[in-house]
Design a protein around this motif. Structure first.
Motif, PDB file in Angstrom:
ATOM      1  N   MET A   1      -9.208   2.147 -22.443  1.00 32.57           N
ATOM      2  CA  MET A   1      -8.280   3.259 -22.212  1.00 32.57           C
ATOM      3  C   MET A   1      -8.534   3.934 -20.874  1.00 32.57           C
ATOM      4  O   MET A   1      -7.637   4.395 -20.203  1.00 32.57           O
ATOM      5  CB  MET A   1      -8.438   4.301 -23.329  1.00 32.57           C
ATOM      6  N   THR A   2      -9.798   3.997 -20.473  1.00 38.42           N
ATOM      7  CA  THR A   2     -10.099   4.734 -19.243  1.00 38.42           C
ATOM      8  C   THR A   2      -9.847   3.865 -18.016  1.00 38.42           C
ATOM      9  O   THR A   2     -10.249   2.719 -17.965  1.00 38.42           O
ATOM     10  CB  THR A   2     -11.581   5.151 -19.216  1.00 38.42           C
ATOM     11  N   LEU A   3      -9.193   4.468 -17.044  1.00 37.49           N
ATOM     12  CA  LEU A   3      -8.993   3.788 -15.782  1.00 37.49           C
ATOM     13  C   LEU A   3     -10.143   4.171 -14.861  1.00 37.49           C
ATOM     14  O   LEU A   3     -10.458   5.348 -14.732  1.00 37.49           O
ATOM     15  CB  LEU A   3      -7.700   4.270 -15.118  1.00 37.49           C
TER      16      LEU A   3
ATOM     17  N   LEU B   1       2.166   0.073  -6.984  1.00 36.27           N
ATOM     18  CA  LEU B   1       3.367   0.886  -7.167  1.00 36.27           C
ATOM     19  C   LEU B   1       4.061   1.112  -5.833  1.00 36.27           C
ATOM     20  O   LEU B   1       5.271   0.956  -5.697  1.00 36.27           O
ATOM     21  CB  LEU B   1       2.955   2.227  -7.785  1.00 36.27           C
TER      22      LEU B   1
ATOM     23  N   ILE C   1       5.782  -2.034  -4.625  1.00 32.22           N
ATOM     24  CA  ILE C   1       7.063  -2.258  -5.298  1.00 32.22           C
ATOM     25  C   ILE C   1       8.124  -1.346  -4.720  1.00 32.22           C
ATOM     26  O   ILE C   1       9.230  -1.758  -4.423  1.00 32.22           O
ATOM     27  CB  ILE C   1       6.920  -2.015  -6.809  1.00 32.22           C
ATOM     28  N   ALA C   2       7.742  -0.088  -4.506  1.00 36.73           N
ATOM     29  CA  ALA C   2       8.695   0.878  -3.985  1.00 36.73           C
ATOM     30  C   ALA C   2       9.247   0.386  -2.654  1.00 36.73           C
ATOM     31  O   ALA C   2      10.452   0.426  -2.416  1.00 36.73           O
ATOM     32  CB  ALA C   2       8.024   2.232  -3.821  1.00 36.73           C
TER      33      ALA C   2
ATOM     34  N   VAL D   1      11.651  -2.567  -3.176  1.00 36.07           N
ATOM     35  CA  VAL D   1      12.920  -2.114  -3.736  1.00 36.07           C
ATOM     36  C   VAL D   1      13.752  -1.459  -2.649  1.00 36.07           C
ATOM     37  O   VAL D   1      14.932  -1.736  -2.478  1.00 36.07           O
ATOM     38  CB  VAL D   1      12.679  -1.141  -4.903  1.00 36.07           C
ATOM     39  N   THR D   2      13.118  -0.582  -1.865  1.00 36.28           N
ATOM     40  CA  THR D   2      13.836   0.113  -0.813  1.00 36.28           C
ATOM     41  C   THR D   2      14.427  -0.887   0.165  1.00 36.28           C
ATOM     42  O   THR D   2      15.587  -0.794   0.553  1.00 36.28           O
ATOM     43  CB  THR D   2      12.887   1.021  -0.025  1.00 36.28           C
TER      44      THR D   2
END
Lengths: 409, 304
Positions: free
Chosen positions: A1-3, A15, A18-19, A22-23
């Motif tokens: 559970m812990t990152l 992230l 990906i942004a 997409v842009t």
């Protein structure tokens, strides 16, 4: 559970990646698509996308998806005696699927999906559908009943752009005032019962839940506050919009609930949680049939209203059925049925001889051009003032949407 | 007899053929067995596709869109980078009010659900017999069998003027924020009851006995033994009740009167001003991120 911290950073990096992708994709897609509308000034440079119109009608495709206001495409399920969809299906073989929308905003959003063949668009939706390329020009030669439409409904700003027709006029009417005959006494004659005197029905006032309702307040202010200089309730500069917003904020203190879904207004008037507010004739008819003690009046200040147009979806795969429907709904007999059921003036001049109530057209002033000109038809407010003023910028629909949120608080 | 004989024959036949023609599935599994990396890829491709493309990419698209604006007439998206949407949310008092109201509703719903769920789950786990326990679990899950809209409109009939509450007990909160909290609490209660019930199941009865033996009164046992033990379960349940309430806009529409929540603002703007709707939606995401960080800090997630 812990990152762990490191994996959290990796996550963030993914992230961002990906942004960026997409842009990049969206931007390049946009570059290709935006060839036709380069000008910054939208209305002055309003050049609808160049779409072809149908040249001839072939055989029906056996299917038709209608997007309509409530009461425009009845197949007998609401009332067994009210049915003009089944005969259409029998005659043309086009099986109808009908989707009812509650506001023009919803209509635009649903049409953008490209899933509907025809739509009954009001003036505050039609131009945006044309500009967005969601509807295509209509070849009126393929609609024989078009010749009988009242001339003053043809070639108007909300159905025709640069001389090209985008639809068949359906009918028009006013947003009227509905009140509970037991609770509101004497019968109101002015919109003041929902504005300045709203406190008398504290918590039981209702209003249409759409930014376009701001025009109702602006129209009321035209009469009561002439100093504001409002000439057209859809052309409001900042000060005029602020005045309308103030009036509506004051109203909202007495509003029990807003309605957009017509069934919600019927149930509210039936139980008595709403006693006075704006409505459409058909809602009053249905509420009365349901046993609610209500009546309607067209107040002395006049009214906002609608003038609707049947349009064809640009991405429709059932264009033959769509044109068959356009002609069907514009035919004198069917147009008379719709107009009487919905409570509006029919678009077809021959419909008046066929209404069950011989006085229907007189009641709704069908063909009365002078009266029709007094109704403030729903129109999309834009930055260029619709009343012709050039020294100020008017508030556009986005500003109205923001204002509407602010009014409801 | 004959039939048995035939069966044995066919099995024998299969066994004889086995070393000659290995079935496809066995060859695949042998291949995979030698290549652990390939095995990992095959296992993770589908969930990674879901996580990255469907979930993270749409979230990223949302974040990016929020920095754009719209053409005022055609309401098409204009891709010029700016912070206007966030500035508007920050500067306009109405949006701050709506955000605070939404937070208050979400916290209120979580509180109501917690208060109702703890005694209910305690009874289910510790008091009820095995048969009764099964019935109660079904009863707790029963509301999930009915459509959200039907439950929403049922509450409209309950709390409305001249509605069921009005006609029976003579008082009703009427349409508004209170009705929204009530309705949402009803809708999300099962999501709180189940984790708390599981938490009580894991709590050994001997702990309660020990606490009693050491002289603790029931209230002291509750505060010092029961509550710390089930706290992680309550937090787990609260993630559901809180996040589901944060994003809701339909219940508000049905029983909220003229009340607006964050979801309504997103919904109202999504046709005309998608970037602004996206900016508003990121507020929800931000609040959830903060909430989940707080949850993590309590250490509750490790104990679930």
């Amino acid at each position: 559970m812990t990152l762990t911290r490191a994996s959290a950073w990796r996550c963030a990096a993914v992230l961002t990646g990906i942004a960026l992708v997409v842009t990049a994709c969206e931007t390049s897609a946009d570059d290709e698509a935006s060839g036709s509308d380069e000008a910054g000034d939208p209305a002055a440079a309003f050049e609808p996308p160049d779409l072809p119109m149908l040249e001839e009608i072939g055989a029906g495709e056996g299917e038709l998806n209608i997007l309509s206001w409530a009461g425009y495409a009845e197949d007998g399920t609401t009332d067994p005696n009210v049915d003009w969809v089944s005969p259409f299906e029998d005659e043309t073989g086009c099986q109808v699927t009908n989707k009812v929308f509650n506001t023009s905003d919803e209509a635009v959003s649903l049409m953008q999906s490209g899933q509907y063949d025809v739509v009954s668009a009001s003036g505050d939706a039609s131009l945006r559908l044309i500009a967005g390329g969601d509807v295509e020009p209509v070849n009126t030669d393929l609609v024989p009943n078009y010749v009988d439409i009242w001339p003053f409904l043809k070639d108007r700003a909300w159905n025709t752009v640069n001389g090209v027709n985008y639809g068949i006029p359906h009918g028009w009417g006013a947003n009227v005032l509905m009140y509970n005959t037991q609770e509101v006494d004497p019968a109101p004659a002015s919109w003041s019962v929902v504005f300045e005197d709203a406190e008398q029905q504290d918590g039981r006032v209702t209003a249409y839940d759409s930014p376009i309702y701001i025009a109702d307040a602006a129209m009321y202010l035209m009469e009561t506050e002439p100093d504001l200089g409002i000439e057209n309730p859809y052309a409001l500069d900042d000060d005029q919009l602020a005045a309308a917003v103030d009036l509506l904020k004051q109203q909202s203190e007495s509003v029990g609930e807003y309605w957009a879904d017509y069934t919600k207004e019927i149930s509210a008037f039936k139980t008595g949680s709403s006693t006075v507010g704006t409505t459409w004739q058909i809602i009053a008819n249905l509420a009365k049939a349901d046993g609610a003690p209500v009546d309607v009046v067209l107040p002395e200040e006049g009214a906002t209203g609608w003038s609707d147009t049947w349009m064809v979806g640009a991405e429709s795969e059932h264009k033959n059925c769509a044109y068959l429907w356009l002609d069907w709904i514009a035919s004198p007999d069917v147009n008379a049925q719709v107009a009487e059921w919905f409570g509006e003036a029919p678009g077809n001049s021959k419909a008046c001889d066929l209404t069950a109530d011989p006085d229907h057209c007189a009641t709704f002033h069908a063909g009365d051009e002078e009266y029709a000109e007094q109704i403030w038809y729903w129109t999309t407010p834009i930055e260029q003032c619709l009343d012709g003023r050039t020294d100020v910028t008017c508030t556009d629909y986005a500003a109205w949407t923001q204002a509407w949120t602010e009014i409801k608080g | 007899m004959d039939r048995d004989q035939g069966l044995t024959d066919s099995v024998a036949q299969t066994l004889r053929e086995a070393p000659v023609r290995t079935p496809f599935s066995r060859r695949v599994s042998a291949h995979l067995h030698r290549r652990p990396r390939l095995r990992l890829w095959a296992l993770l491709t589908a969930p990674m596709f879901w996580l990255v493309v469907v979930y993270l990419a749409s979230l990223a698209a949302l974040l990016v869109t929020a920095f754009w604006s719209t053409d005022s007439f055609t309401s098409e998206i204009v891709r010029d980078w700016n912070l206007d949407n966030y500035r508007l949310i920050y500067e306009s008092s109405v949006y701050r009010t709506i955000i605070v109201r939404t937070l208050a509703v979400a916290l209120g719903v979580t509180a109501v659900c917690t208060v109702v769920a703890i005694p209910f789950a305690y009874y289910m786990a510790k008091v009820a017999g095995p048969r009764e326990q099964k019935i109660l679990v079904v009863a707790a899950l029963m509301p999930l069998w009915v459509s959200y809209l039907i439950k929403g409109f049922s509450w409209r009939i309950l709390v409305g003027e001249n509605g069921v509450l009005d006609n029976t007990i003579g008082a009703t909160p009427g349409f508004g924020t209170a009705a929204v909290v009530l309705t949402l609490s009803y809708l999300w209660l099962p999501y709180m009851v189940l984790p708390v019930y599981a938490g009580f199941e894991r709590l050994p009865d001997s702990l309660l006995d020990a606490s009693g033996d050491l002289g603790a009164k029931p209230s002291r046992t509750f505060w010092s033994v029961v509550l710390p033990a089930i706290f992680p379960s309550v937090v787990a349940g609260s993630i559901f009740t809180f996040s589901l309430s944060m994003g809701d806009y339909i219940t508000v529409d049905i029983v909220g009167g003229s009340t607006q929540m964050l979801g309504n603002v997103v919904f109202d703007n999504q046709v005309y001003d998608l970037p602004f709707a996206a900016a508003m939606a990121t507020v929800t995401v931000a609040i959830m991120v903060v909430y989940l960080r707080l949850v993590r800090r309590t250490g509750a997630l490790e104990n679930i």
